[in-house]
Design an enzyme around this catalytic site. Sequence first.
Site, PDB file in Angstrom:
ATOM      1  N   TRP A  65       0.831  -1.201   0.000  1.00  0.00           N
ATOM      2  CA  TRP A  65       0.000   0.000   0.000  1.00  0.00           C
ATOM      3  C   TRP A  65       0.861   1.243   0.000  1.00  0.00           C
ATOM      4  O   TRP A  65       2.050   1.190   0.314  1.00  0.00           O
ATOM      5  CB  TRP A  65      -1.051  -0.010   1.123  1.00  0.00           C
ATOM      6  N   ASN A  66       0.203   2.367  -0.385  1.00  0.00           N
ATOM      7  CA  ASN A  66       0.928   3.625  -0.560  1.00  0.00           C
ATOM      8  C   ASN A  66       0.181   4.762   0.116  1.00  0.00           C
ATOM      9  O   ASN A  66      -1.047   4.740   0.171  1.00  0.00           O
ATOM     10  CB  ASN A  66       1.031   3.968  -2.051  1.00  0.00           C
ATOM     11  N   HIS A  73      -7.142  19.366  -7.727  1.00  0.00           N
ATOM     12  CA  HIS A  73      -7.264  19.629  -9.163  1.00  0.00           C
ATOM     13  C   HIS A  73      -6.100  19.020  -9.950  1.00  0.00           C
ATOM     14  O   HIS A  73      -5.643  19.575 -10.942  1.00  0.00           O
ATOM     15  CB  HIS A  73      -7.411  21.135  -9.411  1.00  0.00           C
ATOM     16  N   HIS A  77      -9.901  15.501 -13.292  1.00  0.00           N
ATOM     17  CA  HIS A  77     -10.555  15.956 -12.067  1.00  0.00           C
ATOM     18  C   HIS A  77     -11.830  16.751 -12.337  1.00  0.00           C
ATOM     19  O   HIS A  77     -12.090  17.183 -13.445  1.00  0.00           O
ATOM     20  CB  HIS A  77      -9.578  16.766 -11.198  1.00  0.00           C
ATOM     21  N   ASP A  79     -14.361  19.933 -11.111  1.00  0.00           N
ATOM     22  CA  ASP A  79     -14.410  21.251 -10.464  1.00  0.00           C
ATOM     23  C   ASP A  79     -15.810  21.488  -9.902  1.00  0.00           C
ATOM     24  O   ASP A  79     -16.795  21.440 -10.646  1.00  0.00           O
ATOM     25  CB  ASP A  79     -14.141  22.371 -11.476  1.00  0.00           C
ATOM     26  N   HIS A  83     -15.083  26.135  -6.260  1.00  0.00           N
ATOM     27  CA  HIS A  83     -13.724  26.361  -6.750  1.00  0.00           C
ATOM     28  C   HIS A  83     -13.528  27.824  -7.139  1.00  0.00           C
ATOM     29  O   HIS A  83     -12.424  28.344  -7.065  1.00  0.00           O
ATOM     30  CB  HIS A  83     -13.467  25.438  -7.939  1.00  0.00           C
ATOM     31  N   HIS A 212     -14.614  29.293 -15.821  1.00  0.00           N
ATOM     32  CA  HIS A 212     -14.680  29.128 -14.364  1.00  0.00           C
ATOM     33  C   HIS A 212     -15.692  30.100 -13.758  1.00  0.00           C
ATOM     34  O   HIS A 212     -16.525  29.741 -12.933  1.00  0.00           O
ATOM     35  CB  HIS A 212     -13.303  29.377 -13.738  1.00  0.00           C
TER      36      HIS A 212
HETATM   37 MN    MN Z   1      -9.807  22.338 -11.679  1.00  0.00          MN
END
Ligand code: MN
Length: 262
Positions: A65-66, A73, A77, A79, A83, A212
Amino acid sequence: MKESTKILTKLAQAISEETVKIIDLSNTLSSDFPVIILPPEFGQCEQFKMETLSEYDENGPAWYWNNISMNEHTGTHFDAPAHWITGKDIPNNTVESIPVQNFVAPAVVVDISKESAINPDFLITKEFLLEWEKTHGEIPPKNWIALRTDWYKLVGTEKYLNMQKDGAHSPGPDKSAIEFLVFERDCIGLAVETIGTDAGQAFDFDPPLPAHSILHGNGRYGLQCLKNLDKLPTFGSIIIANPLKIEKGSGSPLRVLALVDG
Ligand code: MN
């Protein structure tokens, strides 16, 4: 039997028979996947990091495991409205509070790959979309608008971010296109293959970063760093995009899938 149950039975059969296919729209999260680079006076987005805790060794003889870390973002991904400052006061604006109904939605694919190959600063406009609708038909409400640029084919090259002395150069929408898609076509959001829903040069637009600003100010979403939009039909696909349920999250890396007729 209720009608909805019948639909799902048919869908399950279609998936198992692959008459409905599942397309992976996500890039692989790795430490070398690029992130957006902002002007130097601002905080910077962190790339994906992975630290191995154990790999069948003395730190964990039977397990691998990590620990991972990244910005919300980073990589492929989602938004959320929070955001952007325009979306800071609207209800259900963070990932854990978005109605889950919105995580499964149809998509319309608008292909600007040829224009973007010729001009990396290509801007899609309301005028372009109205022309597009004359050929393809009107964009229905509650759809993801998926901008096919074939930009994902540049991942691993400097042309993906395409940073020059004056900033990034990548295609995106102008203000008129986003206003049209939000106010006249009631889109659920904008889905792109580039690093952001806005064009690379959009810091200098009016308003700055119109995608955005207008999407999130009106409760719409963004999907970025997608791949394989060239494998979707213009109409008729369903996108499944459910971000991690991060408390007060402004966005989230995620595995985005599309259902298409096989
Ligand atoms: Mn983004």
